[in-house]
Design an enzyme around this catalytic site. Structure first.
Site, short mmCIF file in Angstrom:
data_model
loop_
_atom_site.label_atom_id
_atom_site.label_comp_id
_atom_site.label_asym_id
_atom_site.label_seq_id
_atom_site.Cartn_x
_atom_site.Cartn_y
_atom_site.Cartn_z
N CYS A 49 -38.77 -13.97 80.67
CA CYS A 49 -39.61 -14.10 79.48
C CYS A 49 -40.83 -13.18 79.57
O CYS A 49 -41.36 -12.75 78.55
CB CYS A 49 -40.06 -15.55 79.31
SG CYS A 49 -38.73 -16.65 78.78
N ASP A 109 -36.65 -21.52 85.19
CA ASP A 109 -36.40 -20.29 84.45
C ASP A 109 -35.70 -19.23 85.28
O ASP A 109 -35.80 -18.04 84.99
CB ASP A 109 -37.73 -19.73 83.92
CG ASP A 109 -38.70 -19.37 85.03
OD1 ASP A 109 -38.37 -19.61 86.21
OD2 ASP A 109 -39.79 -18.86 84.71
N ASN A 110 -34.98 -19.64 86.34
CA ASN A 110 -34.28 -18.65 87.15
C ASN A 110 -32.96 -19.23 87.65
O ASN A 110 -32.81 -20.44 87.81
CB ASN A 110 -35.16 -18.20 88.32
CG ASN A 110 -35.45 -19.31 89.28
OD1 ASN A 110 -34.68 -19.59 90.20
ND2 ASN A 110 -36.58 -20.00 89.08
N CYS A 122 -43.94 1.66 82.65
CA CYS A 122 -43.60 0.58 81.72
C CYS A 122 -44.67 -0.50 81.88
O CYS A 122 -45.83 -0.19 82.16
CB CYS A 122 -42.20 0.04 82.00
SG CYS A 122 -41.98 -0.67 83.64
N GLY A 167 -42.90 -23.85 79.99
CA GLY A 167 -42.64 -23.99 78.56
C GLY A 167 -41.81 -25.22 78.23
O GLY A 167 -42.10 -25.94 77.27
N SER A 189 -51.84 -16.58 80.14
CA SER A 189 -50.62 -16.24 79.40
C SER A 189 -49.72 -17.45 79.19
O SER A 189 -48.81 -17.41 78.35
CB SER A 189 -49.85 -15.14 80.13
OG SER A 189 -49.36 -15.60 81.39
N ASN A 190 -49.93 -18.53 79.95
CA ASN A 190 -49.13 -19.75 79.79
C ASN A 190 -49.49 -20.51 78.51
O ASN A 190 -48.65 -21.24 77.97
CB ASN A 190 -49.34 -20.70 80.97
CG ASN A 190 -49.00 -20.11 82.31
OD1 ASN A 190 -49.60 -20.46 83.32
ND2 ASN A 190 -48.03 -19.20 82.37
N ASP A 217 -43.60 -28.35 91.03
CA ASP A 217 -44.08 -27.03 90.63
C ASP A 217 -45.06 -26.54 91.69
O ASP A 217 -45.74 -27.36 92.32
CB ASP A 217 -44.77 -27.06 89.26
CG ASP A 217 -44.70 -25.72 88.53
OD1 ASP A 217 -44.98 -24.69 89.18
OD2 ASP A 217 -44.38 -25.71 87.33
#
Length: 390
Positions: free
Chosen positions: A195, A137-138, A349, A48, A76-77, A69
C-alpha cells in the site's frame, strides 16, 4: 470458548443499558450478548483493517480482545487507521488501540503483544483465543496465521485491501477452506506492490474491517450465514460487490507444523538477488545528487519513474518523468534512448525500488544507469524538507 456456560455469565445493569439495541434483537438477545461477553478474539495488526474491527468488536461487548503489533503510529497512518490519533504519533500502536478501546468499553479485557508474530510464538499467542482476525498486510504472516489457526482449529477471519479493492472471507470454520485453498503458493516477492507503493483509499479498510467484525460477531452468536466458502470482493470505485466460491482442495498438503514463512515466500532469495543487483548496479546518495545538480553539470539526465500523480505531489528539480509502466511496455525505453544522446542516466522513484527495477529493464536494452538510493523520500528527509513526503 464458543460454547460457554451461559449460566456463569452475568450482565451488569450498565450492560443492559449499553447493549439495549442488541438485547431487543431476537437474533442476539440476552443469550447472544452473554456469548459476546464470554468470547475472546485475537486481532493481528492494528492498521487499516485492525482499526475499525477493534472499535466495533469493543463496542459490541466482546469480553476479551488480544492485539498483536510491534509498530508505532505514523502521520501517514492517520488517513485510514482510525483507531489512532495525532497525539499518539511516535507511540506504540497497541497502546493507542488499548486507550481507544477503553474509551469505548472500559469493561473489555485488552491483552497486548508488542511483538512480531512468528513461528516461534504464534501458537502460544493464538491458543487462548476463540477466534483470530487477520489484519496483516504481507504474505508470510498470512500463511503463518492460517497454518497456526489450522493446527489449533481456530476460525480465521480474513481481509485484505489494495488501492480501491478489498476482499474478505472466513477460513478454517466448520470444515471450510483455509487460506492455502485460496492461495496454494505465494506470489513472487515484489509482484504485489504494498500500500505504501500502490496506495489505498482511506475508507476502504473501514468497509472490509467492519465486514470482518460482522463475521466475528456472527460466529460468536451463532446466527446468519458466514463467508466460509465464499470470497467477497469489493470495488469501491465501482461500488460493486461480487462473490467467488471457495472449496477445500482435496489434495492440499497437510499442515503438520509451522515453518519458515519468509523462506516459503521466497523472501531470503529475493533479498539475496536484490543485494546482488545493488552490488552490480551503480548507486548514488541524494546528497551526491544534490552536489551534482548544484555543480551545474549538464552531462546527465535525471529520470523519475514514479506515476504522474506522484510527480505532481513532489519532484526533484530537473527530473524528467518516464513512468515505470511505460518502461515495462517499451515506449519508455525508446523515450529514454532518445533523451540520453550520450548523457549519463540517473533514475529515482519514491524509495529506490521501482527505479532499480527500471534500470534492470533498461540494462537489458544496453542502457546503464545510476540509481538514487532512497529516492525522493530520502531527498525530502536529507536534502530539502520543503519537498512533501507522502
Amino acid at each position: 470458548m464458543l460454547n460457554p456456560n451461559l449460566d456463569e455469565i452475568q450482565l451488569t445493569k450498565e450492560d443492559y443499558e449499553r447493549y439495549s439495541r442488541h438485547l431487543i434483537l431476537p437474533e442476539v438477545g440476552l443469550e447472544g450478548q452473554k456469548r459476546l461477553k464470554a468470547a475472546s478474539v485475537l486481532c493481528i495488526g492494528t492498521g487499516g483493517l485492525g482499526s475499525p474491527l477493534l472499535l466495533y468488536l469493543a463496542a459490541a461487548g466482546i469480553g476479551r480482545i488480544g492485539i498483536v503489533d510491534f509498530d508505532v503510529v505514523d502521520h501517514s497512518n492517520l488517513q485510514r487507521q482510525v483507531i489512532h490519533g495525532t497525539s499518539w504519533v511516535g507511540k506504540p500502536k497497541i497502546a493507542s488501540a488499548k486507550n481507544r478501546i477503553w474509551e469505548i468499553n472500559p469493561a473489555c479485557q485488552v491483552d497486548l503483544y508488542e511483538t512480531r508474530i512468528s513461528s516461534a510464538n504464534a501458537l502460544d499467542i493464538i491458543k487462548p483465543y476463540d477466534i483470530v482476525v487477520d489484519g496483516t498486510d504481507n504474505f508470510p504472516t498470512r500463511y503463518l496465521v492460517n497454518d497456526a489457526c489450522v493446527l489449533l482449529n481456530k476460525p480465521n477471519v480474513y481481509g485484505s485491501i489494495f488501492r480501491f479493492e478489498g476482499q474478505a472471507t472466513l477460513f478454517n470454520y466448520q470444515d471450510g477452506p483455509n487460506y492455502r485453498d485460496l492461495y496454494p503458493e505465494p506470489p513472487p516477492p515484489g509482484m504485489v506492490p504494498s500500500c505504501a507503493e500502490g496506495g489505498v483509499l482511506g475508507v476502504l479498510p473501514g468497509i472490509i474491517g467492519v465486514i470482518q467484525a460482522t463475521e466475528t460477531i456472527k460466529i460468536i452468536i451463532g446466527q446468519g450465514t458466514t463467508l466460509s466458502g465464499r470470497l467477497l470482493l469489493y470495488n469501491a470505485l465501482e461500488m460493486k460487490f461480487r462473490e467467488l466460491k471457495l472449496r477445500p482442495n482435496p489434495v492440499r498438503p497437510t499442515i503438520e507444523k509451522l515453518i519458515d514463512y519468509e523462506q516459503f515466500c521466497g523472501i531470503p532469495q529475493a533479498k539475496a538477488e536484490e543485494a546482488k543487483r545493488q552490488m552490480e548496479m551503480q548507486e548514488m546518495t541524494v546528497k551526491e545528487l544534490k552536489e551534482l545538480l548544484d555543480s551545474g553539470a549538464d552531462d546527465f539526465i535525471l529520470v523519475d519513474v514514479r506515476n504522474p500523480n506522484e510527480y505532481q505531489i513532489a519532484k526533484i528539480p530537473g527530473a524528467v518523468l518516464v513512468p515505470l509502466p511505460d518502461i515495462e511496455k517499451g515506449e519508455g525505453v525508446t523515450k529514454i534512448k532518445e533523451m540520453l544522446n550520450g548523457h549519463r542516466l540517473i533514475a529515482h522513484c519514491k524509495m529506490g525500488g521501482r527505479s532499480a527495477k527500471a534500470l534492470g529493464i533498461l540494462k537489458e536494452h544496453g542502457i546503464d544507469g545510476i540509481n538514487v538510493k532512497g529516492g525522493i523520500t530520502a531527498w525530502s528527509r536529507e536534502v530539502d524538507s520543503s519537498v512533501p513526503e507522502y
